[in-house]
Design a protein around this motif. Structure first.
Motif, PDB file in Angstrom:
ATOM      1  N   ARG A   1      -3.824   6.534  13.276  1.00 16.51           N
ATOM      2  CA  ARG A   1      -3.953   5.086  13.116  1.00 16.51           C
ATOM      3  C   ARG A   1      -2.669   4.566  12.474  1.00 16.51           C
ATOM      4  O   ARG A   1      -2.003   5.275  11.717  1.00 16.51           O
ATOM      5  N   ARG A   2      -2.314   3.370  12.757  1.00 20.97           N
ATOM      6  CA  ARG A   2      -1.114   2.786  12.172  1.00 20.97           C
ATOM      7  C   ARG A   2      -1.339   2.501  10.690  1.00 20.97           C
ATOM      8  O   ARG A   2      -2.401   2.019  10.296  1.00 20.97           O
ATOM      9  N   HIS A   3      -0.326   2.786   9.896  1.00 15.13           N
ATOM     10  CA  HIS A   3      -0.409   2.475   8.471  1.00 15.13           C
ATOM     11  C   HIS A   3      -0.226   0.978   8.293  1.00 15.13           C
ATOM     12  O   HIS A   3       0.787   0.412   8.721  1.00 15.13           O
ATOM     13  N   PRO A   4      -1.167   0.294   7.652  1.00 21.59           N
ATOM     14  CA  PRO A   4      -1.103  -1.168   7.587  1.00 21.59           C
ATOM     15  C   PRO A   4      -0.035  -1.711   6.648  1.00 21.59           C
ATOM     16  O   PRO A   4       0.295  -2.896   6.715  1.00 21.59           O
ATOM     17  N   GLY A   5       0.524  -0.870   5.769  1.00 24.85           N
ATOM     18  CA  GLY A   5       1.479  -1.381   4.805  1.00 24.85           C
ATOM     19  C   GLY A   5       2.892  -0.851   4.960  1.00 24.85           C
ATOM     20  O   GLY A   5       3.759  -1.178   4.148  1.00 24.85           O
ATOM     21  N   TRP A   6       3.147  -0.024   5.989  1.00 24.88           N
ATOM     22  CA  TRP A   6       4.482   0.546   6.177  1.00 24.88           C
ATOM     23  C   TRP A   6       5.437  -0.570   6.592  1.00 24.88           C
ATOM     24  O   TRP A   6       5.309  -1.154   7.652  1.00 24.88           O
ATOM     25  N   ALA A   7       6.424  -0.847   5.734  1.00 22.77           N
ATOM     26  CA  ALA A   7       7.232  -2.056   5.881  1.00 22.77           C
ATOM     27  C   ALA A   7       8.610  -1.815   6.482  1.00 22.77           C
ATOM     28  O   ALA A   7       9.445  -2.718   6.470  1.00 22.77           O
ATOM     29  N   CYS A   8       8.867  -0.620   6.983  1.00 23.72           N
ATOM     30  CA  CYS A   8      10.176  -0.320   7.563  1.00 23.72           C
ATOM     31  C   CYS A   8      10.457  -1.252   8.747  1.00 23.72           C
ATOM     32  O   CYS A   8       9.590  -1.478   9.596  1.00 23.72           O
TER      33      CYS A   8
ATOM     34  N   HIS B   1      12.475  -0.626  11.163  1.00 21.57           N
ATOM     35  CA  HIS B   1      12.923   0.094  12.352  1.00 21.57           C
ATOM     36  C   HIS B   1      11.890   1.024  12.949  1.00 21.57           C
ATOM     37  O   HIS B   1      12.061   1.507  14.069  1.00 21.57           O
ATOM     38  N   THR B   2      10.825   1.330  12.205  1.00 17.98           N
ATOM     39  CA  THR B   2       9.869   2.343  12.658  1.00 17.98           C
ATOM     40  C   THR B   2       8.441   1.903  12.377  1.00 17.98           C
ATOM     41  O   THR B   2       8.192   0.991  11.592  1.00 17.98           O
ATOM     42  N   ASP B   3       7.514   2.605  12.994  1.00 16.30           N
ATOM     43  CA  ASP B   3       6.094   2.514  12.683  1.00 16.30           C
ATOM     44  C   ASP B   3       5.649   3.834  12.054  1.00 16.30           C
ATOM     45  O   ASP B   3       6.261   4.883  12.281  1.00 16.30           O
ATOM     46  N   MET B   4       4.596   3.778  11.268  1.00 14.49           N
ATOM     47  CA  MET B   4       4.008   5.001  10.715  1.00 14.49           C
ATOM     48  C   MET B   4       2.600   5.182  11.263  1.00 14.49           C
ATOM     49  O   MET B   4       1.795   4.250  11.265  1.00 14.49           O
ATOM     50  N   TRP B   5       2.341   6.385  11.722  1.00 16.95           N
ATOM     51  CA  TRP B   5       1.006   6.759  12.143  1.00 16.95           C
ATOM     52  C   TRP B   5       0.428   7.726  11.121  1.00 16.95           C
ATOM     53  O   TRP B   5       1.118   8.640  10.654  1.00 16.95           O
TER      54      TRP B   5
ATOM     55  N   LEU C   1       0.841  -1.192   0.000  1.00 12.66           N
ATOM     56  CA  LEU C   1       0.000   0.000   0.000  1.00 12.66           C
ATOM     57  C   LEU C   1       0.879   1.245   0.000  1.00 12.66           C
ATOM     58  O   LEU C   1       1.875   1.302   0.727  1.00 12.66           O
ATOM     59  N   PRO C   2       0.537   2.261  -0.794  1.00  7.82           N
ATOM     60  CA  PRO C   2       1.326   3.494  -0.779  1.00  7.82           C
ATOM     61  C   PRO C   2       1.132   4.256   0.524  1.00  7.82           C
ATOM     62  O   PRO C   2       0.088   4.162   1.177  1.00  7.82           O
ATOM     63  N   VAL C   3       2.129   5.007   0.893  1.00 10.13           N
ATOM     64  CA  VAL C   3       2.015   5.872   2.063  1.00 10.13           C
ATOM     65  C   VAL C   3       1.361   7.179   1.627  1.00 10.13           C
ATOM     66  O   VAL C   3       1.216   7.457   0.432  1.00 10.13           O
ATOM     67  N   PRO C   4       0.917   8.021   2.555  1.00 11.25           N
ATOM     68  CA  PRO C   4       0.367   9.325   2.160  1.00 11.25           C
ATOM     69  C   PRO C   4       1.364  10.129   1.343  1.00 11.25           C
ATOM     70  O   PRO C   4       2.577   9.981   1.480  1.00 11.25           O
ATOM     71  N   ARG C   5       0.840  10.994   0.503  1.00  6.99           N
ATOM     72  CA  ARG C   5       1.701  11.784  -0.386  1.00  6.99           C
ATOM     73  C   ARG C   5       2.588  12.751   0.390  1.00  6.99           C
ATOM     74  O   ARG C   5       3.653  13.156  -0.094  1.00  6.99           O
ATOM     75  N   VAL C   6       2.157  13.171   1.580  1.00 11.11           N
ATOM     76  CA  VAL C   6       2.971  14.019   2.452  1.00 11.11           C
ATOM     77  C   VAL C   6       3.270  13.239   3.721  1.00 11.11           C
ATOM     78  O   VAL C   6       2.358  12.724   4.372  1.00 11.11           O
ATOM     79  N   CYS C   7       4.545  13.124   4.048  1.00 13.36           N
ATOM     80  CA  CYS C   7       4.953  12.408   5.250  1.00 13.36           C
ATOM     81  C   CYS C   7       5.858  13.304   6.095  1.00 13.36           C
ATOM     82  O   CYS C   7       6.553  14.182   5.571  1.00 13.36           O
ATOM     83  N   LEU C   8       5.855  13.055   7.389  1.00 12.23           N
ATOM     84  CA  LEU C   8       6.564  13.897   8.348  1.00 12.23           C
ATOM     85  C   LEU C   8       7.498  13.049   9.198  1.00 12.23           C
ATOM     86  O   LEU C   8       7.092  12.042   9.775  1.00 12.23           O
ATOM     87  N   LEU C   9       8.759  13.471   9.265  1.00 10.09           N
ATOM     88  CA  LEU C   9       9.711  12.867  10.190  1.00 10.09           C
ATOM     89  C   LEU C   9       9.609  13.588  11.531  1.00 10.09           C
ATOM     90  O   LEU C   9       9.692  14.820  11.593  1.00 10.09           O
TER      91      LEU C   9
END
Length: 412
Positions: free
Chosen positions: A73-80, A82-86, A48-56
């Protein structure tokens, strides 16, 4: 490096390896897309693609706020690994009304190597724009902390940037991104200044001599990521904007590191909302290109207008960029334009901002003669045109001139 300096550093048998990188035009064997592919396979995650704008969010204050309040909410497809994506929904007030859009937030990517690693993976996962809002120390007072600094250039006192660009003193925010970001942030309800930063990878080696040297160079704050992120963005033709959240004077006195409400998370989210609202305004209320390349906007009607551009080629030919900056193949008809009764709208002039409803574009047919592949063509062009404008931000004249000057090859 002199022999005496090498001996003092315990390295008397050659130059510092960090300064020996020369193959800047060669691709890396290890690619972020390949790592993410294997991570999805191992973790059984959807592609799944991540949002077009992302923030570190290096300090993690924003992700902790989103988790604690239920605003993310947690992104269900973020495959890193080392990290999680909200993911949270931004709401901003633009000139054309409320602005809604998803923002992907990745926390705890502290320091230049980690920040660039995550930024590479974000862009490989579909992000168009990566924002970084990092806690920073005050070097030259611009106001009483906390406040924000839009970093227009960063002093390269770290190692990661030399893997992307030859050694030099500064990394820069491109002018088209600086203009777009500055215009957006001046309308924010937060205090935002524009200034120069010192990027270090050794925060506990910020000596008095180093601080004086940074101030003499014009740095107003010190942080740990911007120089490397800008070097990566320049080398890979990516859109990255770095802001410093100046919250401290390096704890030399009491009452320091006060970030404000919710540990600064709400202020940072408002700054991010202002950036997205500006893009919304720039497109007249549409979902626009978020890289800030305002000189070459890709308006919603651009696909129709581009398909309606007169060409000198017979029939329909397909073109592909040899640099592989985009994949889809698009058809270019010989002649498709509005009928004479729209002559007052200058049908022969290429105008990517023309309204698709007011101009009655017939590039893809109408009624029972409408092209069955119209939506696919629009989708492909909505992908292709923004990528071209990001890849060649300084090319004047819009996509018509780009098509005439870029090295394109035909594919039968």
């Amino acid at each position: 490096m002199s022999r005496s300096h090498q001996s003092a550093a315990g390295n008397g048998d050659g130059d510092l390896p960090l300064l020996q990188h020369t193959a800047y035009d060669q691709p890396s064997v290890f690619q972020p897309a390949n790592l993410l592919r294997e991570a999805r396979r191992q973790k059984q995650l959807p592609d799944l693609p991540v949002p077009r704008v992302c923030l570190l969010d290096p300090d993690g204050d924003i992700v902790r706020h989103l988790a604690a309040t239920g605003a993310g909410r947690r992104h269900p497809g973020w495959a890193c690994y080392h990290t999680d994506m909200w993911v949270t929904e931004l709401q901003g007030a633009g000139r054309h009304g409320d602005v809604d859009g998803d923002l992907g937030v990745v926390g705890m990517a502290v320091g230049a190597p980690f920040a660039v690693l995550v930024a590479e993976q974000l862009h490989a996962s579909g992000a168009d724009l990566v924002l970084s809002i990092t806690s920073a120390g005050q070097l030259t007072p611009l106001a009483d902390p906390p406040y924000f600094v839009l970093i227009d250039r960063a002093r390269r006192d770290e190692g990661t940037s030399t893997h992307y660009q030859p050694p030099g003193e500064w990394s820069h925010l491109p002018q088209h991104l600086a203009r777009a970001a500055s215009g957006a942030l001046t309308r924010s309800d937060q205090r935002v200044f524009t200034g120069t930063s010192w990027t270090t990878d050794a925060p506990y080696r910020e000596t008095a001599a180093d601080l004086a040297r940074a101030r003499k160079a014009g740095c107003v704050c010190v942080e740990m990521e911007a120089a490397a992120l800008y070097a990566y963005a320049a080398a890979r033709h990516r859109a990255v904007i770095c802001l410093a959240h100046v919250t401290n004077t390096m704890a030399v006195s009491g009452d320091d590191f006060d970030k404000g409400e919710a540990d600064g998370a709400l202020a940072s989210l408002r700054v991010a909302s202002a950036r997205v609202a500006s893009d919304h305004d720039h497109r007249g209320g549409s979902r626009g290109e978020l890289t800030g390349a305002d000189a070459q906007p890709a308006a919603p009607s651009s696909p129709d207008v581009s398909l309606g551009r007169k060409g000198s080629l017979g029939g329909a030919r397909r073109y592909r960029c040899p640099a592989a900056c985009w994949r889809p193949l698009i058809g270019v008809p010989q002649r498709r334009r509005p009928r004479p009764r729209w002559a007052g709208l200058e049908p022969d002039r290429f105008n990517p901002t023309r309204s698709p409803t007011g101009g009655g574009h017939l590039a893809i047919g109408h009624g029972m003669h409408r092209c069955v592949g119209a939506e696919r063509a629009r989708l492909e062009l909505r992908i292709v045109l923004p990528v071209l404008f990001r890849r060649f931000p300084d090319r004047p004249g819009g996509s018509a001139r780009l098509a005439a000057t870029l090295p394109l090859s035909t594919a039968s």
